[in-house]
Scaffold this motif. Structure first.
Motif, mmCIF file in Angstrom:
data_model
loop_
_atom_site.group_PDB
_atom_site.id
_atom_site.type_symbol
_atom_site.label_atom_id
_atom_site.label_comp_id
_atom_site.label_asym_id
_atom_site.label_seq_id
_atom_site.Cartn_x
_atom_site.Cartn_y
_atom_site.Cartn_z
ATOM 1 N N ALA A 267 6.575 15.906 -6.563
ATOM 2 C CA ALA A 267 7.195 15.867 -7.884
ATOM 3 C C ALA A 267 6.195 15.431 -8.953
ATOM 4 N N LEU A 268 5.315 14.497 -8.597
ATOM 5 C CA LEU A 268 4.322 14.026 -9.564
ATOM 6 C C LEU A 268 3.325 15.129 -9.913
ATOM 7 N N VAL A 269 2.900 15.894 -8.910
ATOM 8 C CA VAL A 269 1.961 16.986 -9.175
ATOM 9 C C VAL A 269 2.619 18.039 -10.056
ATOM 10 N N VAL A 270 3.868 18.387 -9.740
ATOM 11 C CA VAL A 270 4.610 19.364 -10.542
ATOM 12 C C VAL A 270 4.836 18.841 -11.954
ATOM 13 N N LEU A 271 4.987 17.520 -12.088
ATOM 14 C CA LEU A 271 5.222 16.916 -13.393
ATOM 15 C C LEU A 271 4.072 17.207 -14.359
ATOM 16 N N GLY A 272 2.864 17.324 -13.822
ATOM 17 C CA GLY A 272 1.731 17.650 -14.680
ATOM 18 C C GLY A 272 1.938 18.959 -15.421
ATOM 19 N N LEU A 273 2.504 19.943 -14.729
ATOM 20 C CA LEU A 273 2.782 21.246 -15.341
ATOM 21 C C LEU A 273 3.919 21.133 -16.352
ATOM 22 N N THR A 274 4.930 20.327 -16.021
ATOM 23 C CA THR A 274 6.074 20.159 -16.921
ATOM 24 C C THR A 274 5.666 19.446 -18.204
ATOM 25 N N VAL A 275 4.879 18.397 -18.062
ATOM 26 C CA VAL A 275 4.446 17.629 -19.236
ATOM 27 C C VAL A 275 3.581 18.486 -20.160
ATOM 28 N N ALA A 276 2.881 19.452 -19.593
ATOM 29 C CA ALA A 276 2.040 20.331 -20.410
ATOM 30 C C ALA A 276 2.868 21.104 -21.427
ATOM 31 N N THR A 277 4.098 21.459 -21.063
ATOM 32 C CA THR A 277 4.952 22.199 -22.001
ATOM 33 C C THR A 277 5.424 21.305 -23.142
ATOM 34 N N VAL A 278 5.500 20.002 -22.886
ATOM 35 C CA VAL A 278 6.016 19.069 -23.885
ATOM 36 C C VAL A 278 4.901 18.508 -24.763
ATOM 37 N N GLU B 225 0.829 -1.194 0.000
ATOM 38 C CA GLU B 225 0.000 0.000 0.000
ATOM 39 C C GLU B 225 0.870 1.253 0.000
ATOM 40 N N ARG B 226 1.966 1.211 0.744
ATOM 41 C CA ARG B 226 2.852 2.371 0.810
ATOM 42 C C ARG B 226 3.594 2.584 -0.504
ATOM 43 N N ARG B 227 3.876 1.453 -1.203
ATOM 44 C CA ARG B 227 4.618 1.570 -2.452
ATOM 45 C C ARG B 227 3.743 2.144 -3.559
ATOM 46 N N ASN B 228 2.459 1.877 -3.531
ATOM 47 C CA ASN B 228 1.563 2.334 -4.571
ATOM 48 C C ASN B 228 1.323 3.837 -4.452
ATOM 49 N N ILE B 229 1.202 4.481 -5.613
ATOM 50 C CA ILE B 229 0.912 5.905 -5.662
ATOM 51 C C ILE B 229 -0.596 6.107 -5.599
ATOM 52 N N ASP B 230 -1.035 6.964 -4.712
ATOM 53 C CA ASP B 230 -2.457 7.277 -4.613
ATOM 54 C C ASP B 230 -2.923 7.883 -5.936
ATOM 55 N N ARG B 231 -3.962 7.304 -6.522
ATOM 56 C CA ARG B 231 -4.423 7.759 -7.843
ATOM 57 C C ARG B 231 -4.899 9.204 -7.810
ATOM 58 N N ARG B 232 -5.279 9.693 -6.645
ATOM 59 C CA ARG B 232 -5.731 11.077 -6.559
ATOM 60 C C ARG B 232 -4.594 12.054 -6.812
ATOM 61 N N ILE B 233 -3.357 11.626 -6.551
ATOM 62 C CA ILE B 233 -2.196 12.466 -6.866
ATOM 63 C C ILE B 233 -2.092 12.629 -8.381
ATOM 64 N N ILE B 234 -2.354 11.555 -9.121
ATOM 65 C CA ILE B 234 -2.338 11.615 -10.580
ATOM 66 C C ILE B 234 -3.425 12.556 -11.085
ATOM 67 N N LEU B 235 -4.572 12.558 -10.427
ATOM 68 C CA LEU B 235 -5.666 13.449 -10.830
ATOM 69 C C LEU B 235 -5.311 14.908 -10.555
ATOM 70 N N LEU B 236 -4.625 15.153 -9.446
ATOM 71 C CA LEU B 236 -4.150 16.508 -9.176
ATOM 72 C C LEU B 236 -3.155 16.945 -10.250
ATOM 73 N N ALA B 237 -2.307 16.008 -10.674
ATOM 74 C CA ALA B 237 -1.351 16.300 -11.744
ATOM 75 C C ALA B 237 -2.068 16.567 -13.060
ATOM 76 N N LEU B 238 -3.179 15.866 -13.295
ATOM 77 C CA LEU B 238 -3.971 16.121 -14.503
ATOM 78 C C LEU B 238 -4.530 17.537 -14.485
ATOM 79 N N GLY B 239 -4.959 17.986 -13.308
ATOM 80 C CA GLY B 239 -5.414 19.363 -13.182
ATOM 81 C C GLY B 239 -4.297 20.339 -13.501
#
Length: 202
Positions: A143-154, A10-24
């Motif tokens: 870092a994952l949330v910030v990655l959403g902004l970085t990926v947007a530029t690419v 459970e600790r190793r898995n990334i909470d999917r809500r973090i990915i959704l925040l990154a999508l935002g």
């Protein structure tokens, strides 16, 4: 032993809500950069110069960059989750307004308002994202949330530019609204951990 393994997994898995925040954040980043790619198209349809159309980028970026501390102070009395979801949902609706804007003045106004909601959402996404991870994984979550902004530029900006060039610039804003809407709806369905209002800032 099994319970210990389950906790470890459970600790190793990334909470999917973090990915959704990154999508935002991806939607916000796409919105910030996509206008530059469709400036000539907007200028031609709105019958204004490209220099004037460039103010759409300027006003969004300035509001987004400078508004965060102001809106943090104004919204400090309310629950972080409520403010985050409201800001992201409103950001989605304002981009629909940008897509439907009948004239340049209203388009400029929607860019200003979109920047306000982006400035409200972004810092809360970083904060809430770290609360969704155990202490040893909070750096990774941020870092994952910030990655959403970085990926947007690419990817986000070229995709939005391609959509605007082939289907019309209004569809570029429609794409941003779709991304923000999906993230908002998914976060509402998944739910966020209960949080109190933050400290009230002057």
């Amino acid at each position: 032993m099994a319970a210990s393994y389950g906790t470890h997994q459970e600790r190793r898995n990334i909470d999917r809500r973090i990915i959704l925040l990154a999508l935002g954040m991806f939607a916000l980043g796409t919105d910030a950069f996509v206008v530059a790619g469709v400036l000539p198209v907007i200028a031609n349809e709105m019958r204004v110069t490209e220099a004037a159309t460039g103010q759409l980028v300027t006003i969004f970026s300035l509001t987004y960059g400078l508004g965060a501390p102001i809106f943090a102070a104004l919204s400090g009395r309310w629950s972080r989750n409520t403010v985050l979801l409201t800001a992201l949902g409103a950001f989605c609706l304002v981009n629909i307004g940008s897509a439907l804007a009948p004239n340049f003045f209203l388009l400029l106004l929607t860019r200003l308002v979109a920047g306000c909601f982006a400035a409200t959402y972004a810092p809360l996404a970083y904060t809430v994202g770290t609360t969704l991870a155990p202490p040893e994984k909070r750096g990774q979550a941020l870092a994952l949330v910030v990655l959403g902004l970085t990926v947007a530029t690419v990817f986000g900006s070229p995709l939005g530019t391609w959509v605007g060039s082939h289907l019309g610039w209004r569809y570029s804003f429609g794409l941003v609204a779709l991304l923000g809407g999906v993230a908002t709806l998914a976060l509402l369905l998944c739910g966020l951990p209960r949080s109190e209002s933050g400290p009230v800032l002057s």
